[in-house]
Scaffold this motif. Structure first.
Motif, PDB file in Angstrom:
ATOM      1  N   LYS A 288      -9.926   1.349   0.244  1.00 16.29           N
ATOM      2  CA  LYS A 288     -10.681   1.142   1.490  1.00 16.29           C
ATOM      3  C   LYS A 288     -10.486  -0.151   2.035  1.00 16.29           C
ATOM      4  O   LYS A 288     -10.156  -0.714   3.075  1.00 16.29           O
ATOM      5  CB  LYS A 288     -12.178   1.592   1.485  1.00 16.29           C
ATOM      6  CG  LYS A 288     -12.541   2.863   0.883  1.00 16.29           C
ATOM      7  CD  LYS A 288     -11.564   3.960   1.995  1.00 16.29           C
ATOM      8  CE  LYS A 288     -12.396   3.865   3.347  1.00 16.29           C
ATOM      9  NZ  LYS A 288     -11.835   4.893   4.283  1.00 16.29           N
TER      10      LYS A 288
ATOM     11  N   ILE B 136       0.914  -1.229   0.016  1.00 16.54           N
ATOM     12  CA  ILE B 136       0.077   0.003   0.214  1.00 16.54           C
ATOM     13  C   ILE B 136       0.881   1.184  -0.086  1.00 16.54           C
ATOM     14  O   ILE B 136       1.523   1.623   1.073  1.00 16.54           O
ATOM     15  CB  ILE B 136      -0.787   0.038   1.132  1.00 16.54           C
ATOM     16  CG1 ILE B 136      -1.664  -1.389   1.351  1.00 16.54           C
ATOM     17  CG2 ILE B 136      -1.907   1.045   1.148  1.00 16.54           C
ATOM     18  CD1 ILE B 136      -2.502  -1.786   0.216  1.00 16.54           C
TER      19      ILE B 136
ATOM     20  N   GLN C 241      -2.147   2.042   9.037  1.00 16.44           N
ATOM     21  CA  GLN C 241      -1.557   1.213   7.776  1.00 16.44           C
ATOM     22  C   GLN C 241      -1.143   2.003   6.805  1.00 16.44           C
ATOM     23  O   GLN C 241      -0.224   1.888   6.070  1.00 16.44           O
ATOM     24  CB  GLN C 241      -2.487  -0.087   7.451  1.00 16.44           C
ATOM     25  CG  GLN C 241      -1.686  -0.989   6.561  1.00 16.44           C
ATOM     26  CD  GLN C 241      -2.581  -2.266   6.498  1.00 16.44           C
ATOM     27  OE1 GLN C 241      -3.451  -2.388   6.923  1.00 16.44           O
ATOM     28  NE2 GLN C 241      -2.076  -3.202   5.393  1.00 16.44           N
ATOM     29  N   ILE C 242      -1.813   2.962   6.428  1.00 16.81           N
ATOM     30  CA  ILE C 242      -1.411   3.847   5.235  1.00 16.81           C
ATOM     31  C   ILE C 242      -0.672   4.428   5.602  1.00 16.81           C
ATOM     32  O   ILE C 242       0.264   4.629   4.606  1.00 16.81           O
ATOM     33  CB  ILE C 242      -2.835   4.772   4.962  1.00 16.81           C
ATOM     34  CG1 ILE C 242      -4.088   3.892   4.408  1.00 16.81           C
ATOM     35  CG2 ILE C 242      -2.398   5.686   3.674  1.00 16.81           C
ATOM     36  CD1 ILE C 242      -5.476   4.814   4.247  1.00 16.81           C
TER      37      ILE C 242
ATOM     38  N   THR D  91       2.033  -4.799   4.920  1.00 15.56           N
ATOM     39  CA  THR D  91       0.582  -5.024   4.746  1.00 15.56           C
ATOM     40  C   THR D  91       0.161  -6.102   5.387  1.00 15.56           C
ATOM     41  O   THR D  91       0.514  -7.240   5.217  1.00 15.56           O
ATOM     42  CB  THR D  91       0.417  -5.235   3.263  1.00 15.56           C
ATOM     43  OG1 THR D  91       1.016  -3.931   2.321  1.00 15.56           O
ATOM     44  CG2 THR D  91      -0.982  -5.151   2.711  1.00 15.56           C
TER      45      THR D  91
ATOM     46  N   ALA E   5      -6.199   4.696   9.601  1.00 19.42           N
ATOM     47  CA  ALA E   5      -5.243   5.376   8.909  1.00 19.42           C
ATOM     48  C   ALA E   5      -3.952   4.957   9.199  1.00 19.42           C
ATOM     49  O   ALA E   5      -2.984   5.038   8.289  1.00 19.42           O
ATOM     50  CB  ALA E   5      -5.292   6.659   9.421  1.00 19.42           C
TER      51      ALA E   5
ATOM     52  N   LEU F  67      -8.157  -1.143   4.962  1.00 19.03           N
ATOM     53  CA  LEU F  67      -7.607   0.153   5.102  1.00 19.03           C
ATOM     54  C   LEU F  67      -8.532   1.335   5.958  1.00 19.03           C
ATOM     55  O   LEU F  67      -8.441   2.458   5.721  1.00 19.03           O
ATOM     56  CB  LEU F  67      -7.056   0.905   4.003  1.00 19.03           C
ATOM     57  CG  LEU F  67      -5.770  -0.164   3.198  1.00 19.03           C
ATOM     58  CD1 LEU F  67      -5.258   0.591   2.158  1.00 19.03           C
ATOM     59  CD2 LEU F  67      -4.698  -0.468   4.550  1.00 19.03           C
TER      60      LEU F  67
ATOM     61  N   ALA G 242       2.959   4.006   3.399  1.00 21.94           N
ATOM     62  CA  ALA G 242       3.357   5.371   2.467  1.00 21.94           C
ATOM     63  C   ALA G 242       4.698   6.060   2.617  1.00 21.94           C
ATOM     64  O   ALA G 242       5.061   6.391   1.902  1.00 21.94           O
ATOM     65  CB  ALA G 242       2.405   6.175   2.572  1.00 21.94           C
TER      66      ALA G 242
ATOM     67  N   GLN H 202      -8.606   6.248  -3.014  1.00 22.86           N
ATOM     68  CA  GLN H 202      -7.892   5.867  -2.162  1.00 22.86           C
ATOM     69  C   GLN H 202      -8.351   4.326  -1.815  1.00 22.86           C
ATOM     70  O   GLN H 202      -9.760   4.063  -1.963  1.00 22.86           O
ATOM     71  CB  GLN H 202      -7.878   6.527  -0.792  1.00 22.86           C
ATOM     72  CG  GLN H 202      -7.209   7.637  -0.776  1.00 22.86           C
ATOM     73  CD  GLN H 202      -5.964   7.740  -0.609  1.00 22.86           C
ATOM     74  OE1 GLN H 202      -5.164   7.419   0.270  1.00 22.86           O
ATOM     75  NE2 GLN H 202      -5.199   8.048  -1.620  1.00 22.86           N
TER      76      GLN H 202
ATOM     77  N   LYS I 191       1.089   5.355  -0.338  1.00 25.20           N
ATOM     78  CA  LYS I 191       0.171   6.809  -0.692  1.00 25.20           C
ATOM     79  C   LYS I 191      -1.192   6.001  -0.555  1.00 25.20           C
ATOM     80  O   LYS I 191      -2.020   6.901  -1.289  1.00 25.20           O
ATOM     81  CB  LYS I 191       0.631   7.605  -1.498  1.00 25.20           C
ATOM     82  CG  LYS I 191       2.015   7.916  -1.609  1.00 25.20           C
ATOM     83  CD  LYS I 191       2.627   8.789  -2.540  1.00 25.20           C
ATOM     84  CE  LYS I 191       3.963   9.356  -2.446  1.00 25.20           C
ATOM     85  NZ  LYS I 191       4.443  10.518  -3.321  1.00 25.20           N
ATOM     86  N   GLY I 192      -1.663   5.208   0.104  1.00 28.72           N
ATOM     87  CA  GLY I 192      -2.971   4.620   0.329  1.00 28.72           C
ATOM     88  C   GLY I 192      -3.527   4.096  -1.058  1.00 28.72           C
ATOM     89  O   GLY I 192      -4.815   3.959  -1.392  1.00 28.72           O
ATOM     90  N   LYS I 193      -2.833   3.639  -1.996  1.00 25.18           N
ATOM     91  CA  LYS I 193      -2.974   2.926  -3.086  1.00 25.18           C
ATOM     92  C   LYS I 193      -2.520   1.605  -3.294  1.00 25.18           C
ATOM     93  O   LYS I 193      -1.364   1.467  -2.937  1.00 25.18           O
ATOM     94  CB  LYS I 193      -2.884   3.787  -4.418  1.00 25.18           C
ATOM     95  CG  LYS I 193      -3.445   5.217  -4.345  1.00 25.18           C
ATOM     96  CD  LYS I 193      -3.463   5.920  -5.613  1.00 25.18           C
ATOM     97  CE  LYS I 193      -3.956   7.449  -5.469  1.00 25.18           C
ATOM     98  NZ  LYS I 193      -4.007   8.177  -6.541  1.00 25.18           N
TER      99      LYS I 193
END
Length: 465
Positions: free
Chosen positions: A383, A308, A460-461, A442, A458, A455, A465, A381, A310-312
């Motif tokens: 989820k 993961i 883990q993001i 992850t 926050a 996710l 990131a 993002q 930057k949240g992607k």
């Protein structure tokens, strides 16, 4: 139209598909479940590791070396893929040019006729690099597709000097650097001098030197060596290719509401292990930085970890989804020759002879399994990500025992169609994702035969990131 900020996305792996399959959609709940997962979504992506053409559209095989399969199947299968739910498919891979421009362009035509948008190959470099777009009720989705590891004649080119551009793939070429210790460097330099294969290198690092081995002289690819404290192979993306693909991704994010980037890589930094090469991580993160919402990697025919960033989601290895290369009906002379068959008896050889295809000559516990991935995206993002394990007709053990066989020959031909996996096979498939994703911080939770990355919180993001 008001653009929705939420998307449910299905991702399927490498489709080496050469048999009609929708005739089986009601045969079993395990296959019906796969079709339902593909259809019950806002948009569905898959990687097409196959070419489609009627044989009168082709001339001859475009390459004469290598043990890789020559991928070609009935164009009617494109309609089955569409009926199963496919909206977008990447076509850039190391088999895109198996039958030259004719096969490459026929594949795009037959997919287009079936209603599937494709990216990654084209009539020239500009068209091969451009995003494919599909209109969906929730908005517009873009796909950018690229490939690393192709031979030079497979790269698409640009028109110049009154000459047309070359059809081919959208390449991400790779530059390698081999790090060795001082004693080894001295021996290599001596070898280069004695064999007269020493060549200047483009590297600007102090003490870097080059060796051009006879087998690569026609391409002019000098192997670059540098001195270091440990032995390692460093790979990086060709800057011009990376910049071109970033421009395509920027175009896609400007002109679409969701952007998927697919990257096929058939090469590695040494043996194919359980982590991707350095150039893959470089490209994946650069794709996200340029505006991609989802990165999907494939090429090794095995699953790898999920990062993961930057949240992607960066899915480094999505694995196979159809594994039917041994059912290719028209196998050219070159395959029989490469696999050691007696080509002096060519008229007596048939596609049923074994071996003729890589990955099938020895048991593999990763070739015959993967996961159909469902994503929940919100405001660009991730989820939640759900891993639905699938198998293609063999157990996920070292022995890879056949569970669904076609034919009764001495060599068992595996049916190769994806079905929802259950029991210990499902546990092993998801356990592999869990273990390899943990390398990137992850967390994959496994419940009721499904793996989940959640996710909604926050931390883990921020950590990844």
């Amino acid at each position: 139209m008001t653009t929705s900020k939420t998307w449910n996305v299905a991702l399927a792996g490498e489709c080496m598909v050469c048999r009609p399959f929708m005739v089986h959609q009601d045969d079993s709940p395990e296959f019906a479940g796969v079709i339902e997962l593909l259809r019950d979504t806002d948009v569905t992506y898959g990687h097409l590791e196959m070419n489609f053409a009627d044989y009168e559209e082709l001339r001859w095989p475009a390459r004469g070396q290598g043990i890789g399969s020559f991928m070609m199947a009935d164009p009617k299968i494109a309609a089955d893929l569409k009926a199963a739910g496919m909206d977008l498919m990447s076509t850039a891979h190391n088999h895109s040019f198996d039958f030259g421009p004719e096969g490459l362009l026929a594949t795009k035509k037959h997919c287009r006729d079936a209603g599937i948008a494709t990216a990654g190959t084209g009539l020239d470099l500009e068209l091969a690099s451009e995003p494919a777009y599909v209109e969906k009720p929730k908005g517009r989705v873009a796909l950018v597709s690229a490939s690393s590891g192709n031979q030079h004649f497979m790269w698409a080119g640009l028109p110049k000097g009154g000459l047309r551009g070359r059809p081919g793939v959208n390449p991400v070429r790779i530059e390698y650097e081999f790090v060795v210790d001082e004693p080894t460097a001295s021996q290599l330099k001596q070898l280069g001098e004695n064999l007269r294969v020493s060549k200047p290198t483009k590297s600007d690092k102090p003490g870097a030197f080059g060796i051009l081995l006879p087998g690569t002289q026609q391409w002019g690819e000098v192997n670059t060596f540098v001195v270091g404290d440990a032995f390692e192979i460093n790979s990086r993306c060709n800057k011009r290719d990376l910049d071109r693909n970033k421009r395509s991704i920027n175009e896609a994010r400007t002109m679409a509401d969701l952007v998927i980037v697919a990257h096929h890589f058939s090469v590695s930094d040494g043996p194919r292990g359980d982590t991707p090469p350095k150039f893959v991580q470089e490209f994946a993160r650069a794709a996200i930085d340029a505006g991609a919402d989802i990165y999907v990697g494939h090429g090794w025919h095995k699953t790898l970890g999920i990062e993961i960033y930057k949240g992607k989601p960066i899915i480094y290895g999505i694995g196979n989804f159809f594994a039917q290369s041994e059912f290719i009906q028209r196998v050219p002379y070159d395959s029989y020759d490469a696999w050691g068959h007696d080509v002096d008896r060519l008229p007596t050889l048939t596609p049923a002879d074994h071996p003729l295809h890589p990955g099938l000559d020895t048991p593999s516990d990763t070739w015959w399994s993967s996961a159909l991935i469902k994503l929940e995206m919100e405001d660009h993002q991730l989820k939640r990500l759900h891993l639905h394990p699938v198998e293609m007709g063999r157990e996920t053990t070292k022995e890879a025992r056949v569970t669904r066989q076609t034919g009764t020959g001495d060599h068992a031909f595996t049916e190769g169609r994806p079905m929802l996996s259950q029991g210990e096979d499902a546990v092993r498939i998801l356990g592999r994702f869990q273990k390899l994703s943990a390398l990137y911080g992850t967390t994959v939770e496994i419940n009721d035969g499904v793996g989940t990355i959640d996710l909604s919180s926050a931390p883990q993001i921020a950590k990844s990131a």
